[in-house]
Design an enzyme around this catalytic site. Structure first.
Site, PDB file in Angstrom:
ATOM      1  N   TRP A 179       0.821  -1.213   0.000  1.00  0.00           N
ATOM      2  CA  TRP A 179       0.000   0.000   0.000  1.00  0.00           C
ATOM      3  C   TRP A 179       0.852   1.258   0.000  1.00  0.00           C
ATOM      4  CZ3 TRP A 179      -4.278  -1.353  -1.830  1.00  0.00           C
ATOM      5  CH2 TRP A 179      -4.852  -2.590  -1.498  1.00  0.00           C
TER       6      TRP A 179
ATOM      7  N   ASP B 293      -1.435   6.845   6.416  1.00  0.00           N
ATOM      8  CA  ASP B 293      -2.543   5.981   6.033  1.00  0.00           C
ATOM      9  C   ASP B 293      -2.756   5.021   7.200  1.00  0.00           C
ATOM     10  OD1 ASP B 293      -4.273   4.082   5.052  1.00  0.00           O
ATOM     11  OD2 ASP B 293      -2.988   3.446   3.388  1.00  0.00           O
TER      12      ASP B 293
ATOM     13  N   LYS C 184     -12.216  -1.562   8.238  1.00  0.00           N
ATOM     14  CA  LYS C 184     -11.455  -2.463   9.108  1.00  0.00           C
ATOM     15  C   LYS C 184     -11.932  -2.337  10.560  1.00  0.00           C
ATOM     16  CE  LYS C 184      -8.427  -2.671   5.564  1.00  0.00           C
ATOM     17  NZ  LYS C 184      -8.177  -3.813   4.691  1.00  0.00           N
TER      18      LYS C 184
END
Length: 365
Positions: A106, A176, A200
């Protein structure tokens, strides 16, 4: 299967487990929210009933995460992937460099997007070690005039997590936090921007939370599309266009659930206990199970591991699925096994997985 409530042991990496209490409340209110005769999904986003939901979610975010007054909160769509673009589009100018710490797929994707907008650099990377660890604070190198330093706080694919965040001084630190936000207390004042997809720890997919320091907004690029400007959404209280109303409602209810069980300190302790029962099985298996992440970088959110023999690993995943454990396959890019133990995954599920792993080892060692 958890026979007491007919719920699967959900270890999906995202969208992931939601608190049962929240789901049951949403079920109860789904058809008639707050005596409006309509579902929350049918309400106008300009109505007073929805406005209360929206503002309560923002208020709970501020309170639970101890967000200082010099920060704005916005609800966006597009996930963290859109933030990979919006951050450099708004803050990477021609005379600056954006520095990225690479800790997994990511962060690589975030860097790739930033390269479309200007000069970038690698502040540190653990790629040579197959992303088994988080770089030490001492390894991170950036310039004092950089536009920002970007990190990914938790890495779902490789199972690593920052335990200590770097201090970047006058250079904004951008994080992030999609996969571990609200899993522990964080000093928000260390960051210029925090962004996170909700799917999440905060709710269902569809909502992205962005926490941004006000002084950065004053320096943001202006010659960019309206919908991609942070100021557009700040100035309109995230109501410039129709927001993901149901997702924001669910986010607010998840935050209420976190409040009721004791806040982030209690959540962190609970997450540590859940992860420990699984890591203990791995560590005491004499190599039958091997973890991917180094011990000091282990994630409390994503436990990544391999079974000693490839054929046994396949059998492990088949038998685990048959036993009611969902989502234990590792990411398609790396294989192996992964148990995602986000906030709403109950301790009971983690203990059940640990017991299954022990039993599987006894049968096949």
């Amino acid at each position: 299967m958890n026979i007491t409530n007919n719920r699967a042991y959900n270890f999906n990496a995202g969208p992931s487990a939601l608190p049962l209490e929240v789901l049951e409340k949403a079920q109860k209110e789904l058809v008639n929210f707050n005596d409006t005769g309509m579902s929350i999904m049918e309400l106008s986003h300009r109505s007073k009933d929805y406005e209360a939901v929206h503002n309560n979610a923002i208020s709970r975010l501020k309170s639970l995460f101890a967000i200082p007054d010099n920060y704005e909160i916005v609800f966006l769509q597009g996930g963290a992937s859109l933030q990979f673009t919006m951050v450099p589009m708004n803050f990477l100018t021609a005379d600056k460099t954006a520095s990225y710490v690479l800790t997994g797929s990511w962060s690589e994707k975030a860097l790739k997007e930033a390269k479309l907008f200007g000069q970038t650099g690698e502040a540190a990377s653990s790629k040579k070690n197959k992303y088994r660890n988080i770089p030490s604070i001492e390894e991170i190198k950036f310039n004092s005039d950089d536009a920002y330093v970007h990190i990914t706080s938790n890495n779902t694919i490789y199972g690593t997590q920052w335990k200590e965040f770097p201090s970047t001084g006058d250079v904004p630190l951008v994080a992030d936090m999609s996969s571990d936000i609200f899993s522990r207390p964080v000093d928000v004042s260390k960051f210029g921007i925090i962004y996170a997809g909700a799917q999440k720890n905060l709710g269902p997919s569809g909502v992205t939370v962005v926490i941004i320091r006000k002084d950065l907004l004053e320096k943001a690029n202006t010659n960019i599309p309206t919908m991609l400007k942070y100021t557009t959404h700040v100035d309109s209280n995230s109501l410039y266009n129709t927001p993901p109303t149901f997702g924001i409602y669910m986010l607010g209810e998840v935050l209420k659930w976190i409040e009721e069980i004791g806040g982030l300190e209690a959540i962190e302790k609970h997450n540590e206990e859940k992860a420990k029962v699984i890591y203990d099985v791995i560590d005491n298996s004499n190599g039958f199970y091997t973890g991917h992440a180094t011990v000091e970088s282990r994630s409390l959110m994503n436990i990544t591991f391999r079974v000693a023999d490839e054929e046994l690993e396949k059998q492990f995943l088949v038998e685990a699925k048959a036993a009611g454990f969902v989502g234990l396959n590792g990411h398609r890019s790396v294989g192996g096994c992964r148990a995602s133990t986000y906030n709403a995954v109950p301790f009971e599920a983690c203990q059940a997985l640990a017991n299954f792993m022990l039993d599987f080892q006894r049968k096949h060692q």
